[in-house]
Design a protein around this motif. Structure first.
Motif, mmCIF file in Angstrom:
data_model
loop_
_atom_site.group_PDB
_atom_site.id
_atom_site.type_symbol
_atom_site.label_atom_id
_atom_site.label_comp_id
_atom_site.label_asym_id
_atom_site.label_seq_id
_atom_site.Cartn_x
_atom_site.Cartn_y
_atom_site.Cartn_z
ATOM 1 N N MET A 25 3.997 -9.971 10.812
ATOM 2 C CA MET A 25 3.039 -8.960 11.167
ATOM 3 C C MET A 25 1.752 -9.202 10.372
ATOM 4 S SD MET A 25 3.343 -4.776 10.805
ATOM 5 C CE MET A 25 4.253 -4.804 9.284
ATOM 6 N N ALA A 26 0.632 -9.263 11.077
ATOM 7 C CA ALA A 26 -0.656 -9.456 10.421
ATOM 8 C C ALA A 26 -1.059 -8.164 9.712
ATOM 9 C CB ALA A 26 -1.715 -9.836 11.448
ATOM 10 N N GLU A 27 -1.629 -8.301 8.538
ATOM 11 C CA GLU A 27 -2.080 -7.129 7.794
ATOM 12 C C GLU A 27 -3.233 -6.476 8.534
ATOM 13 O OE1 GLU A 27 -3.748 -5.835 3.407
ATOM 14 O OE2 GLU A 27 -3.561 -7.953 3.893
ATOM 15 N N SER A 28 -3.175 -5.157 8.647
ATOM 16 C CA SER A 28 -4.220 -4.387 9.316
ATOM 17 C C SER A 28 -4.914 -3.497 8.306
ATOM 18 C CB SER A 28 -3.621 -3.500 10.403
ATOM 19 O OG SER A 28 -2.970 -4.252 11.372
ATOM 20 N N MET A 29 -6.147 -3.155 8.631
ATOM 21 C CA MET A 29 -6.885 -2.204 7.798
ATOM 22 C C MET A 29 -7.587 -1.215 8.711
ATOM 23 S SD MET A 29 -8.268 -4.335 4.528
ATOM 24 C CE MET A 29 -8.603 -2.847 3.619
ATOM 25 N N LEU A 30 -7.815 -0.032 8.178
ATOM 26 C CA LEU A 30 -8.536 1.012 8.877
ATOM 27 C C LEU A 30 -10.008 0.898 8.517
ATOM 28 C CD1 LEU A 30 -8.216 3.662 10.589
ATOM 29 C CD2 LEU A 30 -8.156 4.865 8.392
ATOM 30 N N THR A 31 -10.874 0.965 9.519
ATOM 31 C CA THR A 31 -12.311 0.960 9.272
ATOM 32 C C THR A 31 -12.963 1.872 10.296
ATOM 33 O OG1 THR A 31 -14.257 -0.433 8.853
ATOM 34 C CG2 THR A 31 -12.835 -1.063 10.708
ATOM 35 N N THR A 32 -14.260 2.007 10.198
ATOM 36 C CA THR A 32 -15.006 2.806 11.169
ATOM 37 C C THR A 32 -15.829 1.878 12.047
ATOM 38 O OG1 THR A 32 -16.777 3.116 9.555
ATOM 39 C CG2 THR A 32 -15.114 4.860 9.718
ATOM 40 N N ILE A 33 -16.178 2.373 13.219
ATOM 41 C CA ILE A 33 -16.871 1.523 14.192
ATOM 42 C C ILE A 33 -18.249 1.096 13.730
ATOM 43 C CG2 ILE A 33 -15.594 2.426 16.167
ATOM 44 C CD1 ILE A 33 -18.064 4.162 16.804
ATOM 45 N N ASP A 73 6.995 4.605 -4.250
ATOM 46 C CA ASP A 73 7.422 3.550 -5.174
ATOM 47 C C ASP A 73 8.877 3.179 -4.930
ATOM 48 O OD1 ASP A 73 4.935 3.500 -6.374
ATOM 49 O OD2 ASP A 73 5.505 4.878 -7.980
ATOM 50 N N GLU A 74 9.611 4.067 -4.288
ATOM 51 C CA GLU A 74 11.024 3.830 -3.990
ATOM 52 C C GLU A 74 11.212 2.876 -2.805
ATOM 53 O OE1 GLU A 74 13.456 5.177 -5.976
ATOM 54 O OE2 GLU A 74 11.753 5.895 -7.159
ATOM 55 N N LEU A 75 10.168 2.698 -1.998
ATOM 56 C CA LEU A 75 10.263 1.825 -0.826
ATOM 57 C C LEU A 75 9.939 0.382 -1.199
ATOM 58 C CD1 LEU A 75 8.424 4.018 1.851
ATOM 59 C CD2 LEU A 75 10.893 3.676 1.608
ATOM 60 N N SER A 76 10.434 -0.535 -0.401
ATOM 61 C CA SER A 76 10.093 -1.946 -0.597
ATOM 62 C C SER A 76 8.649 -2.163 -0.166
ATOM 63 C CB SER A 76 11.025 -2.826 0.237
ATOM 64 O OG SER A 76 10.768 -2.626 1.622
ATOM 65 N N ASP A 77 8.081 -3.285 -0.558
ATOM 66 C CA ASP A 77 6.715 -3.622 -0.135
ATOM 67 C C ASP A 77 6.629 -3.664 1.393
ATOM 68 O OD1 ASP A 77 5.864 -3.751 -2.747
ATOM 69 O OD2 ASP A 77 5.931 -5.946 -2.852
ATOM 70 N N GLU A 78 7.651 -4.229 2.019
ATOM 71 C CA GLU A 78 7.666 -4.316 3.487
ATOM 72 C C GLU A 78 7.694 -2.927 4.124
ATOM 73 O OE1 GLU A 78 10.324 -6.124 7.148
ATOM 74 O OE2 GLU A 78 10.681 -6.850 5.119
ATOM 75 N N ASP A 79 8.519 -2.022 3.590
ATOM 76 C CA ASP A 79 8.584 -0.669 4.141
ATOM 77 C C ASP A 79 7.277 0.087 3.902
ATOM 78 O OD1 ASP A 79 11.125 -0.994 5.177
ATOM 79 O OD2 ASP A 79 12.128 -0.111 3.433
ATOM 80 N N ASN A 80 6.647 -0.116 2.752
ATOM 81 C CA ASN A 80 5.346 0.506 2.508
ATOM 82 C C ASN A 80 4.298 -0.039 3.471
ATOM 83 O OD1 ASN A 80 5.613 2.497 0.448
ATOM 84 N ND2 ASN A 80 5.915 0.881 -1.052
ATOM 85 N N SER A 81 4.339 -1.331 3.747
ATOM 86 C CA SER A 81 3.402 -1.923 4.709
ATOM 87 C C SER A 81 3.595 -1.323 6.094
ATOM 88 C CB SER A 81 3.577 -3.440 4.771
ATOM 89 O OG SER A 81 3.177 -4.026 3.567
ATOM 90 N N ILE A 82 4.846 -1.126 6.472
ATOM 91 C CA ILE A 82 5.138 -0.508 7.769
ATOM 92 C C ILE A 82 4.619 0.929 7.802
ATOM 93 C CG2 ILE A 82 7.021 0.325 9.249
ATOM 94 C CD1 ILE A 82 8.574 -2.241 8.348
ATOM 95 N N ALA A 83 4.796 1.659 6.716
ATOM 96 C CA ALA A 83 4.317 3.036 6.640
ATOM 97 C C ALA A 83 2.797 3.101 6.753
ATOM 98 C CB ALA A 83 4.783 3.688 5.339
ATOM 99 N N ILE A 84 2.117 2.162 6.130
ATOM 100 C CA ILE A 84 0.649 2.117 6.216
ATOM 101 C C ILE A 84 0.219 1.782 7.635
ATOM 102 C CG2 ILE A 84 -1.398 0.830 5.450
ATOM 103 C CD1 ILE A 84 0.062 0.666 2.664
ATOM 104 N N GLU A 85 0.877 0.824 8.254
ATOM 105 C CA GLU A 85 0.567 0.450 9.640
ATOM 106 C C GLU A 85 0.769 1.650 10.573
ATOM 107 O OE1 GLU A 85 -0.446 -2.463 12.595
ATOM 108 O OE2 GLU A 85 -0.378 -2.691 10.426
#
Length: 112
Positions: free
Chosen positions: A1-9, A45-57
């Motif tokens: 999964m490619a890393e995504s970021m939130l931005t404004t138009i 902090d209890e989640l893995s890096d992968e699970d945190n990435s999924i939560a952010i996505e």
């Protein structure tokens, strides 16, 4: 999964390679996208890096889904240059001026 970021138009800076400039623009316009994302994302902090990435996505997707003003977009490093950066239409500007609690957005509108 490619890393995504939130931005404004309207933010011309690439958050992947011009993060400091991107952040300065974002906060100067009153968006505070990182803070908004932090409030929505169910990370721990209890989640893995992968699970945190999924939560952010998932949080980015949720913000965009409920973005009634149409100001947010999701970008990846690969697609940033191809994403359309557009100015607000006069109708969008008028509608933003009427919304209470959008002082930061109103500043962007005034400069458009």
């Amino acid at each position: 999964m490619a890393e995504s970021m939130l931005t404004t138009i309207d933010n011309p800076y690439n958050p992947f390679v011009q993060f400091d400039e991107w952040l300065a623009y974002d906060t100067s316009k009153g968006y505070y996208s990182l803070e908004y994302l932090a409030r929505i994302a169910k990370t721990s902090d209890e989640l893995s890096d992968e699970d945190n990435s999924i939560a952010i996505e998932e949080a980015i997707n949720e913000i965009i889904f409920f973005d009634v003003l149409g100001i947010y977009q999701k970008v990846t490093e690969e697609n940033f240059d191809s994403m359309s950066k557009r100015s607000l239409t006069s109708e969008e500007i008028d509608s933003l001026r009427e919304i209470e609690g959008t002082e930061g957005i109103k500043e962007v509108v005034e400069e458009s």
